[in-house]
Design a protein around this motif. Structure first.
Motif, PDB file in Angstrom:
ATOM      1  N   LEU A   1      30.610  86.970   1.734  1.00 33.08           N
ATOM      2  CA  LEU A   1      31.350  86.129   0.380  1.00 33.08           C
ATOM      3  C   LEU A   1      32.250  85.005   0.885  1.00 33.08           C
ATOM      4  N   ARG A   2      32.622  85.458   2.171  1.00 32.66           N
ATOM      5  CA  ARG A   2      33.706  84.361   2.789  1.00 32.66           C
ATOM      6  C   ARG A   2      33.170  83.032   3.505  1.00 32.66           C
ATOM      7  N   SER A   3      31.760  83.439   3.838  1.00 33.70           N
ATOM      8  CA  SER A   3      30.993  82.595   4.077  1.00 33.70           C
ATOM      9  C   SER A   3      30.393  81.914   3.188  1.00 33.70           C
ATOM     10  N   GLU A   4      29.579  82.663   1.991  1.00 33.81           N
ATOM     11  CA  GLU A   4      29.167  81.253   0.528  1.00 33.81           C
ATOM     12  C   GLU A   4      30.385  81.019   0.475  1.00 33.81           C
ATOM     13  N   VAL A   5      31.426  81.023   0.060  1.00 35.80           N
ATOM     14  CA  VAL A   5      32.625  80.310   0.000  1.00 35.80           C
ATOM     15  C   VAL A   5      32.993  79.262   1.237  1.00 35.80           C
ATOM     16  N   LEU A   6      32.949  79.298   2.083  1.00 32.41           N
ATOM     17  CA  LEU A   6      33.339  78.045   3.077  1.00 32.41           C
ATOM     18  C   LEU A   6      32.288  77.012   3.208  1.00 32.41           C
ATOM     19  N   SER A   7      30.683  77.603   3.430  1.00 30.51           N
ATOM     20  CA  SER A   7      29.475  77.016   2.669  1.00 30.51           C
ATOM     21  C   SER A   7      29.690  75.936   1.693  1.00 30.51           C
ATOM     22  N   LYS A   8      30.466  76.175  -0.155  1.00 31.43           N
ATOM     23  CA  LYS A   8      30.061  75.353  -0.298  1.00 31.43           C
ATOM     24  C   LYS A   8      31.783  73.988  -1.059  1.00 31.43           C
ATOM     25  N   VAL A   9      32.505  74.726  -0.449  1.00 35.16           N
ATOM     26  CA  VAL A   9      33.925  74.341  -0.274  1.00 35.16           C
ATOM     27  C   VAL A   9      34.648  73.918   1.167  1.00 35.16           C
ATOM     28  N   ALA A  10      33.529  74.628   1.987  1.00 32.60           N
ATOM     29  CA  ALA A  10      34.718  74.664   3.362  1.00 32.60           C
ATOM     30  C   ALA A  10      36.270  75.392   3.337  1.00 32.60           C
ATOM     31  N   TYR A  11      37.479  74.688   3.587  1.00 33.56           N
ATOM     32  CA  TYR A  11      38.627  75.069   3.708  1.00 33.56           C
ATOM     33  C   TYR A  11      38.911  73.955   2.692  1.00 33.56           C
ATOM     34  N   GLU A  12      38.507  72.909   1.792  1.00 33.14           N
ATOM     35  CA  GLU A  12      39.411  72.214   0.736  1.00 33.14           C
ATOM     36  C   GLU A  12      39.585  73.002  -0.700  1.00 33.14           C
ATOM     37  N   ASN A  13      40.656  71.859  -1.324  1.00 40.13           N
ATOM     38  CA  ASN A  13      41.142  73.480  -2.928  1.00 40.13           C
ATOM     39  C   ASN A  13      40.169  73.248  -2.491  1.00 40.13           C
ATOM     40  N   PRO A  14      39.101  74.024  -3.560  1.00 38.11           N
ATOM     41  CA  PRO A  14      37.962  73.997  -4.686  1.00 38.11           C
ATOM     42  C   PRO A  14      38.205  73.338  -6.419  1.00 38.11           C
ATOM     43  N   THR A  15      37.297  72.803  -7.152  1.00 42.75           N
ATOM     44  CA  THR A  15      37.035  72.815  -8.080  1.00 42.75           C
ATOM     45  C   THR A  15      36.988  73.758  -8.736  1.00 42.75           C
ATOM     46  N   PHE A  16      36.956  73.525  -9.757  1.00 41.30           N
ATOM     47  CA  PHE A  16      36.500  74.541 -10.796  1.00 41.30           C
ATOM     48  C   PHE A  16      35.057  74.898 -10.614  1.00 41.30           C
ATOM     49  N   ASN A  17      34.095  73.034 -11.422  1.00 34.70           N
ATOM     50  CA  ASN A  17      32.868  73.611 -11.446  1.00 34.70           C
ATOM     51  C   ASN A  17      32.593  73.934  -9.202  1.00 34.70           C
ATOM     52  N   GLU A  18      33.145  73.772  -8.518  1.00 37.84           N
ATOM     53  CA  GLU A  18      32.766  73.889  -7.363  1.00 37.84           C
ATOM     54  C   GLU A  18      32.535  75.874  -7.957  1.00 37.84           C
ATOM     55  N   LEU A  19      33.819  76.218  -8.596  1.00 39.06           N
ATOM     56  CA  LEU A  19      33.820  77.891  -8.093  1.00 39.06           C
ATOM     57  C   LEU A  19      32.891  78.455  -8.845  1.00 39.06           C
ATOM     58  N   ARG A  20      32.604  77.994 -10.010  1.00 39.39           N
ATOM     59  CA  ARG A  20      31.649  78.750 -11.248  1.00 39.39           C
ATOM     60  C   ARG A  20      30.082  78.203 -10.491  1.00 39.39           C
ATOM     61  N   ASP A  21      29.826  77.551  -9.320  1.00 39.25           N
ATOM     62  CA  ASP A  21      28.403  77.473  -8.305  1.00 39.25           C
ATOM     63  C   ASP A  21      28.130  78.288  -7.421  1.00 39.25           C
ATOM     64  N   ILE A  22      29.443  78.644  -7.022  1.00 38.49           N
ATOM     65  CA  ILE A  22      29.325  79.578  -6.240  1.00 38.49           C
ATOM     66  C   ILE A  22      28.874  81.388  -6.824  1.00 38.49           C
ATOM     67  N   GLU A  23      27.886  81.474  -6.658  1.00 36.52           N
ATOM     68  CA  GLU A  23      26.938  82.726  -7.319  1.00 36.52           C
ATOM     69  C   GLU A  23      27.170  83.891  -6.407  1.00 36.52           C
ATOM     70  N   TYR A  24      27.707  83.838  -5.574  1.00 32.42           N
ATOM     71  CA  TYR A  24      28.856  86.124  -4.551  1.00 32.42           C
ATOM     72  C   TYR A  24      29.625  85.702  -5.029  1.00 32.42           C
ATOM     73  N   LEU A  25      30.785  84.926  -5.439  1.00 24.04           N
ATOM     74  CA  LEU A  25      31.884  85.234  -5.863  1.00 24.04           C
ATOM     75  C   LEU A  25      31.302  85.351  -7.380  1.00 24.04           C
ATOM     76  N   ARG A  26      31.206  85.247  -7.490  1.00 24.04           N
ATOM     77  CA  ARG A  26      31.170  85.234  -9.669  1.00 24.04           C
ATOM     78  C   ARG A  26      30.173  87.141  -9.464  1.00 24.04           C
ATOM     79  N   TRP A  27      29.479  87.022  -8.985  1.00 28.28           N
ATOM     80  CA  TRP A  27      28.742  88.885  -8.995  1.00 28.28           C
ATOM     81  C   TRP A  27      29.842  89.434  -8.220  1.00 28.28           C
ATOM     82  N   CYS A  28      30.673  89.414  -7.067  1.00 31.13           N
ATOM     83  CA  CYS A  28      32.292  90.364  -6.964  1.00 31.13           C
ATOM     84  C   CYS A  28      32.457  90.379  -8.051  1.00 31.13           C
ATOM     85  N   VAL A  29      33.168  89.563  -8.511  1.00 31.67           N
ATOM     86  CA  VAL A  29      34.010  89.781  -9.575  1.00 31.67           C
ATOM     87  C   VAL A  29      33.575  90.499 -11.107  1.00 31.67           C
ATOM     88  N   ASN A  30      31.837  89.964 -11.015  1.00 32.57           N
ATOM     89  CA  ASN A  30      31.531  91.236 -12.300  1.00 32.57           C
ATOM     90  C   ASN A  30      31.887  92.507 -11.387  1.00 32.57           C
TER      91      ASN A  30
END
Length: 503
Positions: A334-363
């Motif tokens: 999960l950490r790897s997927e998040v960092l690959s998409k947004v690094a250490y920046e404040n993520p936008t909502f559109n970027e968060l929706r595109d992190i597939e593994y994040l959605r899988w974990c929440v679901n």
């Protein structure tokens, strides 16, 4: 008058009453039989064993003497395995149907929505402990309350949410040790979501995480509310015997909860005094305040709405990090997927929706530990369920007016036919291509689907992303398995004790 009563033939009156009552019962039976026959209903062959079908002494022993088990939801799973996905618990005075069948849930929550209302026990108990808010209202009053809450949660009102989230997440992170010291995340998640909800919805944060403030008052509010929440579940479990349960501590806690809300509402009025009464940027507080006619109604609506928006998200976050702490490989991915998409920046909502593994974990967390694991509806008229009748349970089942349908999402989310193998395990990968439909209802469904679902998910995605950006490792400090804490929203009885290690 007394002499007239004395001359009456009491045996005759008793016999007459029995005849009239029998006639009413026979007439009701005939009408029910005709109604069910026209709709292809069959008698339920899936009947839970009831030792006393008349007075219900076995029910009294189970609920009043033994009390609620910490394995209540697991016990439900065992009963569904024993009796099938829909079974009846019938006594002379009332009919209860237990179900985890998606078709039945769809019927109750959507297809025949107008045939059902909130159960009388829920309305009575929640109204007594938490006031009369949106989650116990029905009909026009419910529609009106929901119409008030929709505008503040509209998508175009979410523009201010990222800055609110970032500020309070940083306050939250400041309370976390960075080098492996033990911390209980669960109460901190409740404080975080309360701070976010109050600022976004009411324009003035409760600031429970503010390190410069004394927190005794806020902690007292949290403890009091949790006591009321637990008492509500216990009292609802008593069913028709709920009026005989009295908890002095919960009564005192309720008064303090109302007092806290009254003071908070007064602060909101003072801070917003002098602003325009009606603008396009009204928050929930302004919308509700302009629509209700008295202070009590305002307090009750805000209390229900605030605590719902707080409890569901806090419970979801706590349950999610409980299992993530026990699955280090999942956390690492999960950490790897998040960092690959947004690094250490404040993520936008559109970027968060595109992190597939994040959605899988929440679901997967919502599947395994749904924050509202069970609920119920009461039939407002003679009606049916599509399944539950006949020897195989696949025929329609008749419900008489007043019958209660208790539906169990916790059990439904563990159907191997839908979710595959290892349904008791946390496996986010199962969501790759999975489309469960009505078999997955973490936010309910139909007209009463959670009005704050979009808000809750965005908040969850953002908080999770910022935590995994900050901490390289997460380790559990509790060897015990997850165990339910009975309440209006489901969390772990033992909290969420973990160690975090900063990157």
């Amino acid at each position: 008058m007394l002499s007239l009563l004395a001359r009456l033939n009491w045996p005759f009156l008793v016999l007459w009453a029995v005849v009239v009552l029998s006639g009413v019962c026979i007439d009701r039976y005939r009408r029910s039989r005709k109604f069910g026959k026209l709709r292809g209903c069959q008698t339920s062959h899936k009947q839970a064993r009831v030792r006393d079908p008349f007075i219900g002494l076995d029910f009294i022993h189970e609920r009043v003497i033994r009390g609620l088990s910490g394995r209540r939801l697991l016990d439900c799973i065992e009963k569904f395995k024993q009796y099938g996905s829909t079974y009846s618990v019938d006594r002379l005075t009332y009919q209860v149907v237990q179900t985890c069948d998606p078709q039945n849930l769809k019927q109750v929550l959507a297809t025949r929505f107008d045939d059902f209302k909130m159960p009388s026990s829920r309305v009575s108990v929640m109204g007594e402990l938490l006031g009369s808010g949106i989650f116990i209202l029905d009909g026009d009053m419910w529609s009106h309350a929901r119409s008030i809450l929709r505008p503040p949660l509209a998508k175009h009102k979410m523009d201010c949410l990222p800055s609110i989230l970032e500020y309070h997440v940083q306050q939250f992170l400041s309370h976390l040790p960075r080098h492996g010291e033990e911390v209980d995340l669960q109460p901190l998640f409740f404080e975080l979501t309360m701070d976010i909800a109050t600022e976004f919805l009411m324009g003035y944060s409760s600031n429970m995480l503010d390190p410069s403030r004394k927190r005794e008052k806020e902690q007292q509010f949290f403890d009091d509310y949790m006591l009321c929440s637990e008492e509500a579940i216990k009292k609802m479990s008593y069913g028709p015997l709920r009026f005989f349960r009295f908890n002095l501590a919960a009564t005192k806690a309720k008064k303090r909860v109302f007092k806290y809300m009254d003071e908070y509402i007064q602060e909101c009025f003072e801070r917003q005094r002098g602003t325009d009464e009606m603008t396009d940027q009204q928050n929930a507080f302004q919308e509700i305040a302009s629509a209700v006619t008295n202070h009590r109604s305002l307090r009750d609506q805000l209390l229900h709405f605030l605590l719902a928006s707080r409890d569901t998200t806090a419970s979801l976050l706590s349950n999610l990090f409980f299992v993530l702490a026990k699955h280090p490989k999942t956390y690492a991915r999960l950490r790897s997927e998040v960092l690959s998409k947004v690094a250490y920046e404040n993520p936008t909502f559109n970027e968060l929706r595109d992190i597939e593994y994040l959605r899988w974990c929440v679901n997967e967390s919502l599947r395994l530990h749904p924050v509202i694991p069970s609920n119920g509806r009461e039939a407002t008229r003679d009606t049916t369920l599509p399944r539950g009748g006949g020897a195989d349970g696949k025929s329609p089942l008749f419900l008489r007016k007043g019958a209660v349908v208790l539906y169990n999402v916790f059990s439904m989310h563990r159907d191997p036919a839908i979710f595959g193998d290892r349904v008791e395990e946390f496996v986010p990968e199962r969501w790759n291509g999975l489309r469960p439909g009505w078999s997955f209802l973490p936010f309910s469904g139909g007209p009463r689907v959670c009005v704050g679902q979009h808000f809750a998910l965005l908040e969850t995605y953002y908080v999770v992303a910022r935590i995994v950006q900050t901490f390289e490792r997460l380790e559990s400090r509790d060897p015990r398995e997850w165990m339910e804490l009975p309440g209006l929203a489901m969390t772990c009885r033992n909290g969420n004790k973990v160690s975090l290690f900063q990157a």
